[in-house]
Design a protein around this motif. Structure first.
Motif, PDB file in Angstrom:
ATOM      1  N   SER A 194      37.857  61.882  42.644  1.00 25.92           N
ATOM      2  CA  SER A 194      37.408  60.721  43.417  1.00 25.92           C
ATOM      3  C   SER A 194      36.541  59.797  42.567  1.00 25.92           C
ATOM      4  N   VAL A 195      35.664  60.375  41.757  1.00 23.31           N
ATOM      5  CA  VAL A 195      34.847  59.579  40.836  1.00 23.31           C
ATOM      6  C   VAL A 195      35.742  58.863  39.820  1.00 23.31           C
ATOM      7  N   ALA A 196      36.748  59.565  39.320  1.00 26.41           N
ATOM      8  CA  ALA A 196      37.673  58.957  38.364  1.00 26.41           C
ATOM      9  C   ALA A 196      38.428  57.794  38.997  1.00 26.41           C
ATOM     10  N   VAL A 197      38.843  57.957  40.256  1.00 24.91           N
ATOM     11  CA  VAL A 197      39.534  56.871  40.963  1.00 24.91           C
ATOM     12  C   VAL A 197      38.613  55.664  41.103  1.00 24.91           C
ATOM     13  N   PHE A 198      37.357  55.905  41.480  1.00 23.90           N
ATOM     14  CA  PHE A 198      36.391  54.813  41.635  1.00 23.90           C
ATOM     15  C   PHE A 198      36.223  54.037  40.326  1.00 23.90           C
ATOM     16  N   LEU A 199      35.980  54.737  39.238  1.00 19.90           N
ATOM     17  CA  LEU A 199      35.717  54.067  37.964  1.00 19.90           C
ATOM     18  C   LEU A 199      36.971  53.410  37.390  1.00 19.90           C
ATOM     19  N   THR A 200      38.112  54.032  37.578  1.00 17.52           N
ATOM     20  CA  THR A 200      39.348  53.422  37.082  1.00 17.52           C
ATOM     21  C   THR A 200      39.683  52.166  37.872  1.00 17.52           C
ATOM     22  N   THR A 201      39.426  52.206  39.179  1.00 15.16           N
ATOM     23  CA  THR A 201      39.692  51.035  40.018  1.00 15.16           C
ATOM     24  C   THR A 201      38.820  49.856  39.635  1.00 15.16           C
ATOM     25  N   PHE A 202      37.632  50.116  39.111  1.00 14.79           N
ATOM     26  CA  PHE A 202      36.712  49.050  38.693  1.00 14.79           C
ATOM     27  C   PHE A 202      37.419  48.025  37.811  1.00 14.79           C
ATOM     28  N   GLY A 203      37.953  48.456  36.683  1.00 15.86           N
ATOM     29  CA  GLY A 203      38.604  47.528  35.765  1.00 15.86           C
ATOM     30  C   GLY A 203      39.903  46.974  36.291  1.00 15.86           C
ATOM     31  N   VAL A 204      40.640  47.790  37.058  1.00  9.93           N
ATOM     32  CA  VAL A 204      41.926  47.337  37.593  1.00  9.93           C
ATOM     33  C   VAL A 204      41.722  46.204  38.596  1.00  9.93           C
ATOM     34  N   THR A 205      40.737  46.371  39.492  1.00 12.01           N
ATOM     35  CA  THR A 205      40.542  45.358  40.525  1.00 12.01           C
ATOM     36  C   THR A 205      39.956  44.064  39.947  1.00 12.01           C
ATOM     37  N   VAL A 206      39.051  44.179  38.976  1.00  9.41           N
ATOM     38  CA  VAL A 206      38.514  42.971  38.343  1.00  9.41           C
ATOM     39  C   VAL A 206      39.624  42.222  37.611  1.00  9.41           C
ATOM     40  N   GLY A 207      40.433  42.959  36.841  1.00 10.34           N
ATOM     41  CA  GLY A 207      41.546  42.320  36.140  1.00 10.34           C
ATOM     42  C   GLY A 207      42.546  41.694  37.091  1.00 10.34           C
ATOM     43  N   TYR A 208      42.812  42.391  38.192  1.00 18.68           N
ATOM     44  CA  TYR A 208      43.771  41.873  39.173  1.00 18.68           C
ATOM     45  C   TYR A 208      43.290  40.559  39.789  1.00 18.68           C
ATOM     46  N   TYR A 209      42.052  40.533  40.267  1.00 20.99           N
ATOM     47  CA  TYR A 209      41.562  39.326  40.927  1.00 20.99           C
ATOM     48  C   TYR A 209      41.295  38.192  39.943  1.00 20.99           C
ATOM     49  N   PHE A 210      40.956  38.533  38.722  1.00 21.25           N
ATOM     50  CA  PHE A 210      40.822  37.490  37.710  1.00 21.25           C
ATOM     51  C   PHE A 210      42.190  36.888  37.402  1.00 21.25           C
ATOM     52  N   GLY A 211      43.175  37.753  37.142  1.00 18.38           N
ATOM     53  CA  GLY A 211      44.476  37.264  36.698  1.00 18.38           C
ATOM     54  C   GLY A 211      45.324  36.642  37.762  1.00 18.38           C
ATOM     55  N   THR A 212      45.222  37.117  39.010  1.00 18.51           N
ATOM     56  CA  THR A 212      46.132  36.634  40.050  1.00 18.51           C
ATOM     57  C   THR A 212      45.490  35.713  41.068  1.00 18.51           C
ATOM     58  N   THR A 213      44.163  35.671  41.117  1.00 20.95           N
ATOM     59  CA  THR A 213      43.493  34.882  42.154  1.00 20.95           C
ATOM     60  C   THR A 213      42.582  33.811  41.573  1.00 20.95           C
ATOM     61  N   PHE A 224      33.496  45.304  43.263  1.00 21.40           N
ATOM     62  CA  PHE A 224      33.804  44.577  42.030  1.00 21.40           C
ATOM     63  C   PHE A 224      34.954  43.568  42.168  1.00 21.40           C
ATOM     64  N   GLY A 225      35.933  43.861  43.009  1.00 23.21           N
ATOM     65  CA  GLY A 225      37.045  42.932  43.180  1.00 23.21           C
ATOM     66  C   GLY A 225      36.726  41.827  44.159  1.00 23.21           C
ATOM     67  N   GLY A 226      36.208  42.225  45.330  1.00 23.89           N
ATOM     68  CA  GLY A 226      35.907  41.225  46.348  1.00 23.89           C
ATOM     69  C   GLY A 226      34.815  40.258  45.946  1.00 23.89           C
ATOM     70  N   THR A 227      33.893  40.705  45.122  1.00 20.66           N
ATOM     71  CA  THR A 227      32.797  39.832  44.700  1.00 20.66           C
ATOM     72  C   THR A 227      33.120  39.043  43.426  1.00 20.66           C
ATOM     73  N   PHE A 228      34.288  39.317  42.827  1.00 25.05           N
ATOM     74  CA  PHE A 228      34.571  38.675  41.547  1.00 25.05           C
ATOM     75  C   PHE A 228      34.643  37.150  41.631  1.00 25.05           C
ATOM     76  N   PRO A 229      35.405  36.558  42.588  1.00 27.02           N
ATOM     77  CA  PRO A 229      35.410  35.087  42.658  1.00 27.02           C
ATOM     78  C   PRO A 229      34.023  34.506  42.875  1.00 27.02           C
ATOM     79  N   LEU A 230      33.217  35.165  43.718  1.00 21.86           N
ATOM     80  CA  LEU A 230      31.855  34.690  43.968  1.00 21.86           C
ATOM     81  C   LEU A 230      31.018  34.757  42.696  1.00 21.86           C
ATOM     82  N   LEU A 231      31.107  35.881  41.978  1.00 19.71           N
ATOM     83  CA  LEU A 231      30.370  36.031  40.722  1.00 19.71           C
ATOM     84  C   LEU A 231      30.819  35.003  39.690  1.00 19.71           C
ATOM     85  N   ALA A 232      32.134  34.837  39.569  1.00 25.78           N
ATOM     86  CA  ALA A 232      32.658  33.889  38.584  1.00 25.78           C
ATOM     87  C   ALA A 232      32.242  32.459  38.918  1.00 25.78           C
ATOM     88  N   GLN A 233      32.297  32.117  40.207  1.00 25.98           N
ATOM     89  CA  GLN A 233      31.886  30.772  40.629  1.00 25.98           C
ATOM     90  C   GLN A 233      30.407  30.551  40.341  1.00 25.98           C
TER      91      GLN A 233
END
Length: 441
Positions: free
Chosen positions: A253-272, A391-400
């Motif tokens: 579960s910890v591994a899923v959490f940490l792996t999702t960190f980079g995946v979700t940031v990359g996803y929302y940066f690249g696609t949104t 990390f994903g949901g807050t990415f646009p807000l952080l970037a803005q």
């Protein structure tokens, strides 16, 4: 011959991992739902700069957009809660039931978002209503991805598990394509002023129609045979049994959490957020940035399927590591090339999306295969949704906010660092006994 709908009504199931026509129907059900959920979720982000001035009253348009992005982030806050609630339903009542319930909630809220009165009519009630609807959508979508991943993992042919994983998650990418396509059509036909004046509502009405279509498709899917066998065996039927299974999965579960960190940031940066990022750099206009997303997103689908094929043959875990490593190394140079106009927007987007193809195409079914069937949706979904929300949901807000503070160059640095953390986290993953490197039996 029994139809899919009749089979479902009669309690039909797909055999565990046998594929066939039932497996393909299950894949279609998961993919169609992913299209709608992604379309609806991404549409909010890409339309936020246009409806912000109507629903978030403020003299400063930039502040209004920040308010709209805050509404985007708020939807993510409840996604871990939704992952637990919807996941418990899916783990107890079945994958098919959970998928249908989630799609029904998504469709209803899409209609309601389309008819929210403006702030000029109801004042602060407009953003309050919108945020409440986003909270409902967050609960619904909190369990959507993990339920679909478990469903695909339990119904896909063993030797094509990660190809099916990539195809099912490609629905998320198709949803992104449709959202940018709708934005492009709206801008071309109504202009920026027309979209801002209310044309944005059309997009959410389209989302509702797509949702009803996906609900009809999911109604014709059959239950996972692997889930049916587990429920018949009575495994983890008691609360104590479930808690014991959860405790045994802490490391993964910890591994899923940490792996999702980079995946979700990359996803929302690249696609949104990438179109808005390029617009803030001043390298493209609003319309050009939206159009430049379409071809790269199409290429991303093909790249994901190709990565799935590689994962089925060479191992999903090592393929995932290679993809995350490339993402960590390549993000900053690509964005520097965009900022200095050394590469055009469409090419930078294309390369970046190819870099995230491995994480996007593999993690869903890989993660699902780490956990027992009885607690699979919750054990996978909660840590991934917590990471996505943080990390994903807050990415646009952080970037803005970084852009407004004159620190836009830090956005790709954050994305690259997140990918590096996720790369390291993959070494925490422990595959269940009796499963091969790719996560299959």
């Amino acid at each position: 011959m029994t139809s899919a709908v009749a089979g479902s009504a009669a309690g039909g199931t797909t055999g565990p991992g046998r594929g066939g026509a039932a497996g393909r129907r299950a894949l279609l059900a998961a993919t169609a739902g992913g299209i709608v959920e992604s379309f609806d979720w991404t549409l909010y982000a890409v339309l936020a700069p246009y409806f912000a001035v109507q629903l978030f009253p403020h003299d400063d348009p930039v502040t209004a957009v920040l308010g709209a992005y805050l509404g985007f982030a708020v939807g993510f806050i409840v996604r871990p809660f939704g992952s637990y609630v919807m996941g418990r339903i899916s783990d107890a009542r079945g994958r098919r039931f959970g998928l249908m319930l989630g799609m029904a909630l998504t469709s209803v809220t899409s209609v309601l978002v389309a008819v929210v009165p403006t702030a000029g009519v109801i004042g602060v009630g407009a953003p309050v209503l919108l945020v409440l609807l986003r909270l409902v959508q967050g609960v619904s979508m909190g369990g959507a991805n993990s339920s679909a991943a478990a469903y695909v993992a339990e119904t896909a042919p063993r030797r094509m598990r990660f190809v099916y994983s990539a195809i099912s998650y490609s629905g998320v990418v198709v949803g992104n394509i449709l959202s940018f396509g709708v934005l492009t059509v709206l801008l071309a036909t109504l202009g920026t002023g027309g979209v801002t004046a209310g044309g944005w509502r059309i997009g959410f009405l389209v989302a509702a129609v797509l949702g009803l279509t996906a609900l009809w498709i999911r109604r014709g899917a059959e239950e996972s045979g692997e889930f049916t066998e587990q429920r018949a065996s009575g495994a983890a039927r008691t609360g104590a049994g479930r808690r014991a299974l959860y405790r045994a999965q802490v490391r993964n579960s910890v591994a899923v959490f940490l792996t999702t960190f980079g995946v979700t940031v990359g996803y929302y940066f690249g696609t949104t957020y990438l179109p808005q990022y390029a617009h803030q750099l001043g390298v493209v206009s609003d319309t050009e940035s939206a159009v430049s997303m379409l071809l790269p997103l199409l290429v991303l689908i093909g790249a994901m399927v190709g990565v799935g094929w590689v994962g089925d043959r060479l191992g999903a875990l090592r393929t995932l590591r290679a993809g995350l490593g490339a993402l960590a190394v390549g993000t900053v140079p690509l964005m520097l090339a965009l900022a200095h106009r050394a590469l055009p927007m469409w090419l930078v987007t294309l390369v970046y999306l190819v870099l995230i193809a491995a994480p996007l195409g593999l993690v869903n079914v890989l993660f699902a295969g780490l956990f027992p069937v009885a607690v699979r949706v919750v054990a996978m979904g909660v840590p991934s949704m917590v990471a996505t929300g943080l990390f994903g949901g807050t990415f646009p807000l952080l970037a803005q906010a970084l852009g407004r503070a004159g620190q836009l160059s830090l956005v790709p640095v954050w994305a690259a660092g997140a990918a590096a953390v996720s790369f390291g986290a993959t070494f925490l993953i422990r595959l269940p006994k009796g499963r091969r490197e790719g996560g299959g039996r």
